[in-house]
Design a protein around this motif. Structure first.
Motif, PDB file in Angstrom:
ATOM      1  N   PRO A  45       0.814  -1.228   0.000  1.00  0.00           N
ATOM      2  CA  PRO A  45       0.000   0.000   0.000  1.00  0.00           C
ATOM      3  C   PRO A  45       0.839   1.267   0.000  1.00  0.00           C
ATOM      4  N   ASP A  46       2.065   1.167   0.523  1.00  0.00           N
ATOM      5  CA  ASP A  46       2.929   2.347   0.595  1.00  0.00           C
ATOM      6  C   ASP A  46       3.316   2.857  -0.794  1.00  0.00           C
ATOM      7  N   ARG A  47       3.237   1.981  -1.784  1.00  0.00           N
ATOM      8  CA  ARG A  47       3.602   2.357  -3.148  1.00  0.00           C
ATOM      9  C   ARG A  47       2.387   2.720  -3.999  1.00  0.00           C
ATOM     10  N   MET A  48       1.228   2.721  -3.397  1.00  0.00           N
ATOM     11  CA  MET A  48       0.005   2.994  -4.145  1.00  0.00           C
ATOM     12  C   MET A  48      -0.346   4.478  -4.087  1.00  0.00           C
ATOM     13  N   PRO A  49      -0.852   5.025  -5.188  1.00  0.00           N
ATOM     14  CA  PRO A  49      -1.174   6.457  -5.225  1.00  0.00           C
ATOM     15  C   PRO A  49      -2.415   6.789  -4.411  1.00  0.00           C
ATOM     16  N   ARG A  50      -2.496   8.045  -3.991  1.00  0.00           N
ATOM     17  CA  ARG A  50      -3.706   8.558  -3.350  1.00  0.00           C
ATOM     18  C   ARG A  50      -4.080   9.861  -4.043  1.00  0.00           C
ATOM     19  N   PRO A  51      -5.312  10.035  -4.494  1.00  0.00           N
ATOM     20  CA  PRO A  51      -6.407   9.067  -4.373  1.00  0.00           C
ATOM     21  C   PRO A  51      -6.232   7.861  -5.295  1.00  0.00           C
ATOM     22  N   LEU A  52      -6.672   6.727  -4.809  1.00  0.00           N
ATOM     23  CA  LEU A  52      -6.569   5.491  -5.564  1.00  0.00           C
ATOM     24  C   LEU A  52      -7.849   5.293  -6.366  1.00  0.00           C
ATOM     25  N   HIS A  53      -7.695   5.003  -7.645  1.00  0.00           N
ATOM     26  CA  HIS A  53      -8.851   4.775  -8.508  1.00  0.00           C
ATOM     27  C   HIS A  53      -9.404   3.374  -8.249  1.00  0.00           C
ATOM     28  N   VAL A  54     -10.684   3.294  -7.924  1.00  0.00           N
ATOM     29  CA  VAL A  54     -11.286   2.007  -7.563  1.00  0.00           C
ATOM     30  C   VAL A  54     -12.659   1.842  -8.196  1.00  0.00           C
ATOM     31  N   GLY A  55     -13.084   0.591  -8.251  1.00  0.00           N
ATOM     32  CA  GLY A  55     -14.475   0.272  -8.511  1.00  0.00           C
ATOM     33  C   GLY A  55     -15.119  -0.017  -7.164  1.00  0.00           C
ATOM     34  N   LEU A  56     -16.299   0.523  -6.930  1.00  0.00           N
ATOM     35  CA  LEU A  56     -16.990   0.359  -5.648  1.00  0.00           C
ATOM     36  C   LEU A  56     -18.074  -0.704  -5.791  1.00  0.00           C
ATOM     37  N   LEU A  57     -17.991  -1.722  -4.943  1.00  0.00           N
ATOM     38  CA  LEU A  57     -18.980  -2.799  -4.945  1.00  0.00           C
ATOM     39  C   LEU A  57     -19.651  -2.833  -3.574  1.00  0.00           C
ATOM     40  N   PHE A  58     -20.937  -2.492  -3.522  1.00  0.00           N
ATOM     41  CA  PHE A  58     -21.695  -2.428  -2.281  1.00  0.00           C
ATOM     42  C   PHE A  58     -22.625  -3.634  -2.231  1.00  0.00           C
ATOM     43  N   LEU A  59     -22.478  -4.457  -1.181  1.00  0.00           N
ATOM     44  CA  LEU A  59     -23.285  -5.669  -1.043  1.00  0.00           C
ATOM     45  C   LEU A  59     -24.232  -5.525   0.141  1.00  0.00           C
ATOM     46  N   ASN A  60     -25.514  -5.656  -0.148  1.00  0.00           N
ATOM     47  CA  ASN A  60     -26.592  -5.463   0.826  1.00  0.00           C
ATOM     48  C   ASN A  60     -26.920  -6.824   1.443  1.00  0.00           C
ATOM     49  N   LEU A 126     -13.027  -1.916  -4.257  1.00  0.00           N
ATOM     50  CA  LEU A 126     -13.361  -1.680  -2.849  1.00  0.00           C
ATOM     51  C   LEU A 126     -14.706  -2.342  -2.583  1.00  0.00           C
ATOM     52  N   VAL A 127     -14.681  -3.412  -1.793  1.00  0.00           N
ATOM     53  CA  VAL A 127     -15.877  -4.186  -1.485  1.00  0.00           C
ATOM     54  C   VAL A 127     -16.429  -3.735  -0.137  1.00  0.00           C
ATOM     55  N   VAL A 128     -17.732  -3.460  -0.107  1.00  0.00           N
ATOM     56  CA  VAL A 128     -18.408  -3.086   1.136  1.00  0.00           C
ATOM     57  C   VAL A 128     -19.525  -4.095   1.380  1.00  0.00           C
ATOM     58  N   VAL A 129     -19.451  -4.801   2.506  1.00  0.00           N
ATOM     59  CA  VAL A 129     -20.516  -5.732   2.907  1.00  0.00           C
ATOM     60  C   VAL A 129     -21.259  -5.095   4.084  1.00  0.00           C
ATOM     61  N   GLN A 130     -22.527  -4.796   3.855  1.00  0.00           N
ATOM     62  CA  GLN A 130     -23.354  -4.114   4.855  1.00  0.00           C
ATOM     63  C   GLN A 130     -24.345  -5.112   5.456  1.00  0.00           C
ATOM     64  N   SER A 131     -24.281  -5.303   6.786  1.00  0.00           N
ATOM     65  CA  SER A 131     -25.150  -6.254   7.473  1.00  0.00           C
ATOM     66  C   SER A 131     -25.817  -5.574   8.659  1.00  0.00           C
ATOM     67  N   GLY A 132     -26.884  -6.191   9.155  1.00  0.00           N
ATOM     68  CA  GLY A 132     -27.571  -5.624  10.311  1.00  0.00           C
ATOM     69  C   GLY A 132     -28.389  -6.659  11.059  1.00  0.00           C
ATOM     70  N   THR A 133     -28.654  -6.387  12.323  1.00  0.00           N
ATOM     71  CA  THR A 133     -29.580  -7.176  13.138  1.00  0.00           C
ATOM     72  C   THR A 133     -30.528  -6.211  13.833  1.00  0.00           C
ATOM     73  N   GLU A 134     -31.669  -6.728  14.280  1.00  0.00           N
ATOM     74  CA  GLU A 134     -32.660  -5.882  14.953  1.00  0.00           C
ATOM     75  C   GLU A 134     -33.253  -6.589  16.160  1.00  0.00           C
ATOM     76  N   THR A 135     -33.593  -5.786  17.145  1.00  0.00           N
ATOM     77  CA  THR A 135     -34.355  -6.266  18.298  1.00  0.00           C
ATOM     78  C   THR A 135     -35.560  -5.347  18.476  1.00  0.00           C
ATOM     79  N   GLU A 136     -36.639  -5.883  19.014  1.00  0.00           N
ATOM     80  CA  GLU A 136     -37.852  -5.096  19.229  1.00  0.00           C
ATOM     81  C   GLU A 136     -38.422  -5.400  20.604  1.00  0.00           C
ATOM     82  N   SER A 137     -38.863  -4.359  21.291  1.00  0.00           N
ATOM     83  CA  SER A 137     -39.435  -4.532  22.625  1.00  0.00           C
ATOM     84  C   SER A 137     -40.532  -3.502  22.851  1.00  0.00           C
ATOM     85  N   PRO A 138     -41.505  -3.801  23.732  1.00  0.00           N
ATOM     86  CA  PRO A 138     -42.557  -2.822  24.040  1.00  0.00           C
ATOM     87  C   PRO A 138     -41.966  -1.586  24.711  1.00  0.00           C
TER      88      PRO A 138
END
Length: 251
Positions: A45-60, A126-138
């Motif tokens: 990574p030390d030899r990589m340019p900034r900003p780095l050109h990437v493809g963005l992959l968002f996984l729901n 650049l891979v993004v994995v987005q996850s979630g959990t939920e709880t419900e209560s009165p």
């Protein structure tokens, strides 16, 4: 602030983070990527340019034990676009393409990511994995001013996890990896109520409440928590990046 009070504040913050981590979703990135290929040489990574050109992959991601439902297509598209803007504003990345992840599955096969990157001619993914959990209560929800009454309702908590992985598009090897967690709470009356107080999505006491569309307030809840998680993950990714001299070149 005294030293003892500082320790109490730090301890409280650690307990909050620990609680979110325990209540939130388990990591899912490895289910998509599997192990990094041992035969491929890891880029420096030390030899990589900034900003780095990437493809963005968002996984729901909506798989795994206790997983919350996936975001709606509209909210997911808005989150992906917001994330793209955040990445570019960070100065670390320049997003060349937002890629379609419809054909990507949690099969632990990196070949699917290599094919996607090479098909769009991006050298870094650049891979993004987005996850979630939920709880419900009165919950008893206050309505009105100083002499508020309470009505019956529900409190829904969403815990979100955003996992980021920067991949070499030619070998599929992981270059950098980071994750972040977020949470949000939805308060909604059990019966229809004419009030401008509900439904409401809250984060922390320092954040303004959000009043979502009554048609699907849970979708707003999930999007708010996911955005907070991604923001934290991006911050962590930047902290792991070596302090290389920013150089802008075409990939």
């Amino acid at each position: 602030m005294s030293a003892s009070n500082q320790l109490l504040v730090i301890a409280a913050a650690c307990l909050i983070v620990f609680g979110v981590a325990c209540s939130g979703p388990s990591p899912r990135l490895v289910e998509y990527l599997g192990p990094s290929p041992a035969e491929a040489q890891k880029p420096d990574p030390d030899r990589m340019p900034r900003p780095l050109h990437v493809g963005l992959l968002f996984l729901n991601n909506a798989q795994g034990q206790g997983a919350a439902p996936a975001l709606s297509q509209e909210s997911f598209a808005k989150l992906a676009e917001w994330s793209r803007a955040a990445l570019e504003q960070s100065g670390t990345f320049r997003v060349m393409h937002v890629l379609d992840g419809a054909q990507i599955a949690p099969t632990r096969e990196r070949a699917q990511f290599i094919r996607l990157a090479q098909g769009r001619q991006v050298h870094h993914l650049l891979v993004v994995v987005q996850s979630g959990t939920e709880t419900e209560s009165p919950a008893a929800l206050p309505v009105g001013g100083p002499e508020a009454i309470t009505v019956s309702g529900s409190e829904v908590k969403n815990y979100s996890l955003s996992e980021l992985a920067l991949l070499d598009g030619n070998t599929g090897r992981t270059i950098l990896e980071a994750s972040g967690r977020g949470w949000a709470t939805l308060e909604v009356p059990t019966v229809p109520l004419r009030s401008n107080q509900y439904p409401v999505v809250r984060r922390s006491i320092h954040s303004a409440p959000i009043f979502p569309d009554e048609a699907d307030p849970r979708d707003t809840l999930r999007a708010v928590a996911a955005a907070d998680a991604f923001e934290q993950a991006l911050m962590h990714l930047q902290h792991t990046w070596p302090q290389a001299r920013p150089v802008s070149v075409s990939n």
